[in-house]
Write a protein that holds these residues in place. Structure first.
Motif: not given
Length: 471
Positions: A338-339, A362-366, A434-442
């Motif tokens: 799920k990349g 914050g809250k799994k966001k970077n 670069v902005m990313d967020e970790r969710v259950k699906s990846g």
């Protein structure tokens, strides 16, 4: 009678000779003025800006003018005939989710609110074909726009065109593939009425390319152009950032670290084949990629280069040099089934500063900056402007020459903008956010090359010259 006419013309000739003699004497005897250096262009603050957010429906949009401007000014946000907001305070971030079924968002600014105005839209989806973070800098209407990335055979690519001016615009869409230029049945020529927006499926212009470079150029008027790519097989979605104009030296900044695929796209837009030298700029220094130092690009076509094992794992930028003008972009895909995908492209140095209007931490966001100094060392000042609450103190970042530096942005409650300004004595600096967020699906991922801020304009000097009336 004939003698009389000849005498008259002889008299006229004598008068002309006498006048020329007097002019010559006057020119030779006039006092010599001291030589003055030719005046250069004047740097003046931008006082009017128009930007278009191409598809903001149910999307978070950030709009800001950096602090520091003086005098009166206003920014207006319009979707169709509806005014979403009117802004009049520099340094205050407007950040809202735009309602569904909205057309393109037109951001117009004048006076003190124009210098440095920046707008960005970011959409977040956690499931379906459009799963991912998809962000784009809201673009200005211009005469030529370059976009580089996957073609219709690899992604569902939609081109968004907007004529924000009060006069019609005639735009031509040129598509280059791995096999060369693609000529569509329609010729790719579109006429847009004043204020008209239109979406075009790139597969209708060029059905088969796996990779492409695309130019939208106008023969009349200006057009704001943007393209979104939904990767086949659920491999993510993002917008293609505008690429720097064709040049023989191109820097592609903002390549995120971590695992996954890194694919470079290079298009030769000249009339001859070219060899492109590829160098990576990393935190450890600049080096040629073993076995991939050169990529051959046939004239009028696009070549690709898999750099996954060359730069994967660390933040970086690419320095490309060639004998003929090229444009370039890069796709970064996260690891796992799920990349998500993110795109960056050739960019200009941020000599006048740069602003990114939508960031989260914050809250799994970077959110982080990747700053590159390909030549001399660079030094910048970074200022965070949150939507709510007080702004933290600005901080300085030094970037060693021929290196890339990753800068983590502070944790902020809610959305924030970031302003990057080069300091005196700094060498050229390129960058990406670069902005990313970790969710259950990846991992959800998006990148944005830092664009030169709309802060100053160079106005050519006005001088007295007979060239204004004589060829």
């Amino acid at each position: 009678m004939k003698s009389l006419i000849e005498n008259r013309f002889s008299l006229l000739g004598l008068v002309l000779v006498a006048l020329l003699a007097l002019y010559g004497v006057a020119f030779a005897t006039q006092p010599k003025a001291a030589a003055k250096p030719a005046p250069g262009p004047q740097k003046v603050p931008v006082v009017s800006v128009t930007a278009v957010c191409p598809d903001p429906a149910e999307t978070d949009v950030g709009v800001i003018t950096p602090p520091g401007g003086g005098g009166q000014g206003a920014t207006t946000l319009l979707t169709g005939e509806k005014t979403l907001a009117s802004l009049d305070t520099p340094g205050v971030l407007w950040h809202e989710k735009v309602p569904a079924k909205s057309g393109p968002l037109l951001v117009t600014s004048g006076g003190s609110m124009a210098a440095g105005l920046e707008a960005e839209q970011t959409r977040r989806e956690t499931s379906g074909d459009q799963r991912g973070l998809a962000g784009v800098r809201c673009v200005e209407p211009v005469a030529s726009t370059w976009l580089v990335g996957p073609g219709p055979a690899a992604a569902d690519v939609t081109l968004h065109l907007t004529n924000a001016d009060a006069a019609p615009a005639i735009a031509e869409v040129m598509v280059y593939s791995g096999e060369g230029p693609v000529v569509s049945d329609s010729g790719g020529v579109l006429t847009l009425k004043p204020g008209e927006s239109r979406t075009v499926k790139v597969k209708d212009l060029a059905p088969s390319p796996l990779v492409m470079a695309l130019e939208v150029r106008t023969s009349s008027g200006r057009v704001a152009a943007a393209a979104r790519a939904i990767m086949r097989g659920g491999r993510g979605v993002d917008w293609l950032p505008v690429s720097a104009a064709p040049a023989t030296r191109v820097v592609v900044p903002g390549i995120p670290g971590g695992g996954g695929k890194r694919e470079l796209f290079v298009a030769s837009v000249g009339e001859s084949d070219t060899l492109v030298e590829v160098k990576a700029l990393t935190p450890d220094g600049t080096y040629a990629l073993k076995g991939r130092e050169l990529v051959e690009v046939p004239a009028g076509s696009v070549a690709t280069l898999d750099l996954s094992t060359g730069i994967g794992g660390q933040p970086s930028a690419l320095l490309l040099t060639s004998d003929t003008p090229i444009v370039a972009g890069l796709a970064a895909t996260g690891t796992g089934a799920k990349g998500d995908v993110a795109f960056t492209a050739g960019a200009a140095p941020i000599d006048l500063g740069s602003v990114v209007a939508d960031n989260r931490t914050g809250k799994k966001k970077n959110s982080r900056l990747l700053l590159t100094a390909p030549d001399a060392a660079g030094k910048v000042r970074v200022q965070v402007l949150p939507r709510k609450g007080g702004a933290p103190e600005p901080f300085e970042v030094a970037v060693a020459g021929s290196r890339t530096k990753e800068v983590k942005l502070p944790e902020v409650d809610g959305a924030f903008a970031v302003v990057v300004l080069p300091l005196p004595g700094s060498g050229p600096v390129y960058g990406g956010r670069v902005m990313d967020e970790r969710v259950k699906s990846g991992l959800l991922l998006t990148t944005q090359p830092l664009a030169a801020g709309r802060m100053w304009a160079l106005v050519p000097p006005i001088t007295e010259s007979v060239a204004a009336v004589l060829p």
